[in-house]
Enzyme design. Sequence first.
Site, PDB file in Angstrom:
ATOM      1  N   LYS A  53       0.899  -1.239  -0.092  1.00 34.72           N
ATOM      2  CA  LYS A  53       0.095  -0.059  -0.117  1.00 34.72           C
ATOM      3  C   LYS A  53       0.892   1.089  -0.060  1.00 34.72           C
ATOM      4  O   LYS A  53       1.960   1.168   0.243  1.00 34.72           O
ATOM      5  CB  LYS A  53      -0.890  -0.014   1.220  1.00 34.72           C
ATOM      6  CG  LYS A  53      -2.020  -1.211   1.265  1.00 34.72           C
ATOM      7  CD  LYS A  53      -2.946  -1.253   2.409  1.00 34.72           C
ATOM      8  CE  LYS A  53      -4.088  -2.230   2.240  1.00 34.72           C
ATOM      9  NZ  LYS A  53      -4.927  -2.122   3.240  1.00 34.72           N
ATOM     10  N   TYR A 101     -12.037  -2.271  -4.035  1.00 32.69           N
ATOM     11  CA  TYR A 101     -12.754  -2.360  -2.460  1.00 32.69           C
ATOM     12  C   TYR A 101     -14.284  -2.278  -2.553  1.00 32.69           C
ATOM     13  O   TYR A 101     -15.007  -1.727  -1.612  1.00 32.69           O
ATOM     14  CB  TYR A 101     -12.195  -1.066  -1.625  1.00 32.69           C
ATOM     15  CG  TYR A 101     -10.750  -1.387  -1.042  1.00 32.69           C
ATOM     16  CD1 TYR A 101     -10.471  -2.689  -0.578  1.00 32.69           C
ATOM     17  CD2 TYR A 101      -9.714  -0.511  -1.394  1.00 32.69           C
ATOM     18  CE1 TYR A 101      -9.315  -2.685   0.028  1.00 32.69           C
ATOM     19  CE2 TYR A 101      -8.366  -0.654  -0.888  1.00 32.69           C
ATOM     20  CZ  TYR A 101      -8.161  -1.723   0.144  1.00 32.69           C
ATOM     21  OH  TYR A 101      -6.851  -2.017   0.584  1.00 32.69           O
ATOM     22  N   ASN A 151      -2.087   0.186   6.832  1.00 26.65           N
ATOM     23  CA  ASN A 151      -1.561  -1.329   7.458  1.00 26.65           C
ATOM     24  C   ASN A 151      -0.827  -2.012   6.364  1.00 26.65           C
ATOM     25  O   ASN A 151      -0.690  -3.193   6.249  1.00 26.65           O
ATOM     26  CB  ASN A 151      -2.832  -2.048   7.860  1.00 26.65           C
ATOM     27  CG  ASN A 151      -3.916  -2.442   6.764  1.00 26.65           C
ATOM     28  OD1 ASN A 151      -3.755  -1.950   5.782  1.00 26.65           O
ATOM     29  ND2 ASN A 151      -4.908  -3.130   7.271  1.00 26.65           N
ATOM     30  N   HIS A 166      -2.206  -5.453   1.230  1.00 32.16           N
ATOM     31  CA  HIS A 166      -3.399  -5.924   1.130  1.00 32.16           C
ATOM     32  C   HIS A 166      -2.990  -7.424   0.638  1.00 32.16           C
ATOM     33  O   HIS A 166      -2.220  -7.608  -0.063  1.00 32.16           O
ATOM     34  CB  HIS A 166      -4.197  -5.165   0.099  1.00 32.16           C
ATOM     35  CG  HIS A 166      -5.179  -5.849  -0.584  1.00 32.16           C
ATOM     36  ND1 HIS A 166      -6.502  -5.978  -0.004  1.00 32.16           N
ATOM     37  CD2 HIS A 166      -5.214  -6.819  -1.571  1.00 32.16           C
ATOM     38  CE1 HIS A 166      -7.251  -6.611  -0.735  1.00 32.16           C
ATOM     39  NE2 HIS A 166      -6.626  -7.252  -1.773  1.00 32.16           N
ATOM     40  N   GLU A 196      -9.687 -10.034  -7.975  1.00 28.91           N
ATOM     41  CA  GLU A 196      -8.579  -8.897  -7.964  1.00 28.91           C
ATOM     42  C   GLU A 196      -7.377  -8.896  -8.870  1.00 28.91           C
ATOM     43  O   GLU A 196      -7.085  -7.772  -9.461  1.00 28.91           O
ATOM     44  CB  GLU A 196      -8.051  -9.016  -6.406  1.00 28.91           C
ATOM     45  CG  GLU A 196      -9.172  -8.663  -5.487  1.00 28.91           C
ATOM     46  CD  GLU A 196      -8.821  -8.761  -4.002  1.00 28.91           C
ATOM     47  OE1 GLU A 196      -7.731  -9.212  -3.629  1.00 28.91           O
ATOM     48  OE2 GLU A 196      -9.596  -8.452  -2.871  1.00 28.91           O
TER      49      GLU A 196
HETATM   50  P1  IDP Z   1      -8.082  -6.831   5.020  1.00 28.17           P
HETATM   51  O1  IDP Z   1      -7.190  -5.685   4.321  1.00 28.17           O
HETATM   52  O2  IDP Z   1      -7.337  -7.448   6.178  1.00 28.17           O
HETATM   53  O3  IDP Z   1      -8.696  -7.744   4.256  1.00 28.17           O
HETATM   54  P2  IDP Z   1     -10.628  -5.218   5.142  1.00 28.17           P
HETATM   55  O4  IDP Z   1     -11.807  -5.506   6.081  1.00 28.17           O
HETATM   56  O5  IDP Z   1     -10.965  -6.112   3.779  1.00 28.17           O
HETATM   57  O6  IDP Z   1      -9.339  -5.999   5.828  1.00 28.17           O
HETATM   58  O7  IDP Z   1     -10.492  -3.948   4.917  1.00 28.17           O
HETATM   59  C1  IDP Z   1      -9.669  -3.069   3.763  1.00 28.17           C
HETATM   60  C2  IDP Z   1      -8.991  -2.367   4.510  1.00 28.17           C
HETATM   61  O8  IDP Z   1      -9.767  -1.051   4.806  1.00 28.17           O
HETATM   62  C3  IDP Z   1      -8.047  -2.572   5.507  1.00 28.17           C
HETATM   63  O9  IDP Z   1      -6.814  -3.204   5.146  1.00 28.17           O
HETATM   64  C4  IDP Z   1      -7.718  -1.335   6.065  1.00 28.17           C
HETATM   65  O10 IDP Z   1      -6.768  -0.533   5.288  1.00 28.17           O
HETATM   66  C5  IDP Z   1      -9.067  -0.576   5.844  1.00 28.17           C
HETATM   67  N1  IDP Z   1      -9.997  -0.703   7.002  1.00 28.17           N
HETATM   68  C6  IDP Z   1     -10.778  -1.654   7.336  1.00 28.17           C
HETATM   69  N2  IDP Z   1     -11.620  -1.285   8.347  1.00 28.17           N
HETATM   70  C7  IDP Z   1     -11.244  -0.199   8.812  1.00 28.17           C
HETATM   71  C8  IDP Z   1     -11.675   0.722   9.704  1.00 28.17           C
HETATM   72  O11 IDP Z   1     -12.559   0.479  10.525  1.00 28.17           O
HETATM   73  N3  IDP Z   1     -11.293   2.168   9.584  1.00 28.17           N
HETATM   74  C9  IDP Z   1     -10.204   2.291   8.848  1.00 28.17           C
HETATM   75  N4  IDP Z   1      -9.958   1.673   7.680  1.00 28.17           N
HETATM   76  C10 IDP Z   1     -10.371   0.423   7.817  1.00 28.17           C
HETATM   77 MG    MG Z   2     -10.336  -7.435   2.558  1.00 28.70          MG
END
Ligand code: IDP
Ligand code: MG
Length: 149
Positions: free
Chosen positions: A9, A49, A112, A115, A126
């Site tokens: 990312k 997304y 984080n 992805h 994807e």
């Molecule tokens: P993942 O990346 O572990 O699959 P997902 O639930 O698919 O997690 O969420 C996609 C991305 O959206 C996360 O990696 C993170 O960057 C962001 N994200 C998810 N939940 C939150 C939130 O509650 N607040 C802010 N960003 C979030």
């Molecule tokens: Mg995800």
Amino acid sequence: MERTFIAVKPDAVQRGLIGEVIQRFEKKGFKIIGLKILQLDRQTAEKHYAEHFGKPFFESLVDFITSGPVVVMVLEGVNAVEAARKLMGATNPANADPGTIRADYAHTMQRNVVHGSDSTVSAEREIAIFFDEKELIPGWKRDMEGQFI
Ligand code: IDP
Ligand code: MG
């Protein structure tokens, strides 16, 4: 053998962590069969997304993921989807196990670092967003294949 889609990312690209992140997957033994750096436009980010459309963090997630270059790749390996998610750690780095990429390099939910697809169905969807099949090299062998995988 399974394929998964990984993206380094924009936060990690900005911090000079492209190599560190790729190395985690490479050292584990996954085969990189597709790799490129690109700047996402909003339309592509929203498509990637789509499952999160309407959630409170959706707009800021799209802002973030389009804020700078991302490095996208396709990995091939045994149980690649689940194994890559294990290496990445929990979505919220605060809950990620020590030694995982997110635990080691991140401490907030959105930024984080990495992805990874959450299922083989997501992976195929994807991969198709970011790669033409002809950009992938599914056939190549690593020397260590057969010894470790
Ligand atoms: P993942 O990346 O572990 O699959 P997902 O639930 O698919 O997690 O969420 C996609 C991305 O959206 C996360 O990696 C993170 O960057 C962001 N994200 C998810 N939940 C939150 C939130 O509650 N607040 C802010 N960003 C979030
Ligand atoms: Mg995800």
